[in-house]
Write an enzyme that holds these catalytic residues in place. Structure first.
Site, PDB file in Angstrom:
ATOM      1  N   CYS A 152       0.823  -1.210   0.000  1.00 35.93           N
ATOM      2  CA  CYS A 152       0.000   0.000   0.000  1.00 35.93           C
ATOM      3  C   CYS A 152       0.858   1.262   0.000  1.00 35.93           C
ATOM      4  CB  CYS A 152      -0.939   0.013   1.195  1.00 35.93           C
ATOM      5  SG  CYS A 152      -2.265  -1.180   1.032  1.00 35.93           S
ATOM      6  N   HIS A 153       1.765   1.364   0.971  1.00 37.09           N
ATOM      7  CA  HIS A 153       2.574   2.574   1.054  1.00 37.09           C
ATOM      8  C   HIS A 153       4.047   2.281   1.259  1.00 37.09           C
ATOM      9  CE1 HIS A 153      -1.565   3.750   2.013  1.00 37.09           C
ATOM     10  NE2 HIS A 153      -1.281   4.768   1.235  1.00 37.09           N
TER      11      HIS A 153
END
Lengths: 189, 482
Positions: A152-153
């Site tokens: 995701c990040h």
């Protein structure tokens, strides 16, 4: 009969009337609270939901270098069978340099014999950044530190589940678990 | 306007009998037939009627969809697919409902910008505005709850992110989160209660809409001049047929555009990820809400710094809720005595800046916040390794092949690894931060201060005179057009 006044040709006792008003509102208030308790409480986790909040996992089924992912009450957990190299990498780190300093041993739980089974690492499966589920041995990406990588990040966890790089603020938490026997663990929420 | 005399005359024996017992036909007649309405309303004023149609469409299609939907984690996704494939016209009902939500929000945003531009929130219409804000908030809640029902990947993980926001509140956060979800995570209990509430809230919206219309009919409509009705005879026309026809025409045009989406691009506003059944063990790479919530999502993500003891996550949550809460205070933040921005030359520019700001925030919400808006250099590849003396050394490369060659040339025990060193850039998160500042400044600084400092243009004396434009008398209006 202190505040008696005349209304509609009848004498009215104001104090008595006040008492009746207060008593009525108080009774209605207590009634409303009594109704509110079940209405609010029904939304809390039900008994069967709470009963399903622990799980026994047979760790002998986890292949070396692999992991299994279990859901308990909908929450993901990783049970990883680490290779000797992965254990060595987790132990070799200078703990002082970590964003959240924890030794590898602090992240393990003793077996019934009191020893540590270093091969088995149990962690939460939710990235501490925003709760995404990181990719592990089954997903083809272990991140820069050989543990887990959150797509995701871009948080990187090492082979002890400790945060090493990326936006996640802390290590993957170790859940409440214990060894039932040498080959079975019980994980609770 | 309330206080105008009822002109309803029951025509038959039955309506006379009914009028004495329940004057409902009289109420409808006085509200929607012979209701005096400013004669200068433009097409921006048709969105109220359009919104009523949107709500009706959503309730009707929603009630029908509920006849075929099963709110369980095991069958929810499959029952939606069954609606799409097997239920007669199920695909149509669902596409109307899903795109209907988008068009509902499109209309409500235009309606709200209209209100902000013409000062429709100012006395005596503050309660009207507040009720509108409550409707908007209920709409957001309803849309969020409804988006979870298909039980796709975006449904599940989106709900996870949003309920997680509540968990960010100190002390009370986690107990409230557990209470909302009915368990340790989003699950069957959550889906069932979300379905129940998704069915309930539209009827609450309908209730508040009735209050909204009531609060509209007490002072009567605002209008593009912002000048109140002075003479009912000169300044107004009856709602029917003048505005039933105007609203009707706008509704038809709106529905044509709506139909283009429903029939020719029904999925363009959705996310492909939501056609994958929810899987708690796999997170979609890019979690984003539906387009109509993107500006608020951008504000949430714009806060990347802590202030004192409050961490960035909680600050983001506070900022997001504040961005909606601030709307409730607008009637008391705008200090200008002039309602319409037609006569506020400076405020008008800030207003269009605010519209642009809202749209750009939507853009920021849709993209990865770390993507550059304006790159200030090229990304480099960084090879880091431990050199012969035991020190950590790094080398920069532009091409991947060169970096790989460097890693291969180093001894195996040097622990060489390649990472991307991002070039400095003006990123979307920076843009979102600037826009967030403007969003709040518009309400909290510009509207209060500008109202005191700005010199407005002259307002027309009356609606009647403004309609006649440059002409001085109503006789002149009858002169042939040039």
């Amino acid at each position: 009969m202190t505040d008696a006044t005349i209304e509609h040709g009848e004498s009215v006792d104001e104090e008595r009337r006040d008492f009746i008003h207060i008593a009525t509102v108080a009774a209605a208030g207590v009634g409303a609270a009594a109704v509110a308790i079940p209405v609010v409480a029904q939304m809390l986790p039900a008994a069967d939901t709470k009963a399903a909040s622990s799980l026994e996992v047979d760790i002998s089924k986890v292949p070396v270098g692999g992991e299994i992912r279990v859901l308990i009450g909908g929450k993901p957990f990783f049970v990883r069978h680490r290779t000797a190299a992965e254990i060595a990498a987790a132990e070799a780190v200078d703990v002082g340099t970590l964003p959240e300093p924890e030794t590898d041993e602090e992240r393990l739980r003793p077996t019934p014999s009191g020893e540590f089974n270093k091969a088995i690492l149990v962690t939460s499966g939710a990235c501490t950044h925003l709760g995404c589920v990181p990719v592990g041995p089954g997903g083809g990406n272990l991140g820069d530190y050989g543990g887990w990588y959150c797509p995701c990040h871009g948080s990187h966890y090492d082979t002890s589940g400790r945060i090493r790089k990326g936006p996640a603020p802390s290590n993957l938490p170790i859940p409440d678990y214990r060894y039932v026997s040498e080959s079975v663990i019980s994980i609770s929420l | 306007m309330s206080g105008h005399e009822s002109t309803y005359k029951p025509a038959s024996g039955f309506t006379r009998w009914l009028d004495d017992r329940l004057p409902i036909v009289r109420l409808a007649h006085d509200s929607f037939v012979d209701f005096p309405t400013p004669k200068n309303l433009n097409y921006w004023y048709t969105f109220g009627g359009i919104l009523a149609v949107c709500l009706a469409i959503q309730i009707i299609t929603g009630v029908v969809l509920a006849m075929h939907y099963t709110p369980t984690v095991d069958e929810g996704f499959a029952s939606v697919e069954r609606i799409m494939r097997d239920v007669p016209y199920g695909w149509l009902l669902r596409y109307v409902h899903a795109n209907g939500a988008s068009f509902f929000f499109l209309a409500v945003y235009i309606h709200m910008f209209r209100g902000l531009y013409y000062g429709s929130y100012k006395a005596p219409r503050e309660v009207l505005w507040l009720l509108g804000c409550i409707i908007f908030f209920l709409m957001i809640a309803t849309a969020f709850l409804g988006y979870m029902l298909p039980w796709g990947q975006m449904s599940y993980h989106g709900a996870n992110v949003i309920t997680g926001l509540i968990g960010a509140l100190p002390i009370i956060g986690e107990p409230i989160q557990t209470w909302l979800m009915g368990g340790p995570s989003i699950g069957n209990a959550t889906l069932q209660r979300f379905f129940s509430l998704h069915y309930l809230l539209p009827f609450m919206i309908a209730g508040v809409v009735i209050l909204h219309i009531w609060a509209l009919h007490v002072p009567g409509n605002n209008n593009p001049t912002g000048v109140e009705v002075k003479e009912v005879k000169k300044d107004t026309v009856p709602f029917h047929p003048y505005y039933t026809v105007k609203d009707g025409f706008a509704i038809v045009v709106f529905l044509i555009v709506f139909a283009i989406f429903v029939f020719y691009m029904p999925t363009v506003l959705g996310h492909a990820d939501n056609y994958i059944e929810a899987n708690p063990l796999v997170t979609p790479a890019h979690i984003v809400p539906e387009w109509y919530l993107l500006p608020f999502y951008a504000i949430l993500r714009a806060i990347t710094f802590d202030i004192g003891p409050i961490d960035a996550k909680l600050l983001g949550v506070i900022a997001m809720f504040a961005s909606i809460a601030v709307l409730f205070m607008v009637p008391w933040l705008d200090t200008s005595k002039v309602k319409s921005m037609r006569y506020r030359p400076v405020a008008k520019q800030f207003f269009f800046g605010f519209v642009a700001c809202s749209l750009l925030l939507g853009w920021c919400g849709a993209v990865n916040p770390d993507d550059p808006v304006i790159p200030l250099g090229e990304d480099k590849l960084l090879v880091s390794y431990t050199d012969a003396n035991g020190f950590v050394a790094t080398a920069e490369f532009d091409a991947y092949e060169e970096a790989v060659a460097e890693v291969e040339s180093l001894p195996a025990d040097s622990g060489a690894s390649i990472s991307v060193q991002k070039a400095p850039a003006f990123r979307f998160v920076h843009l979102a931060q600037i826009l967030t500042v403007y969003y709040f400044a518009y309400f909290l600084v510009i509207l209060p201060l500008l109202g005191l400092r700005e010199k407005p243009k002259n307002e027309p004396e009356s609606i009647h005179k403004s309609v006649l434009g440059g002409h001085k008398s109503s006789d002149a209006a009858l002169a042939p057009a040039e």
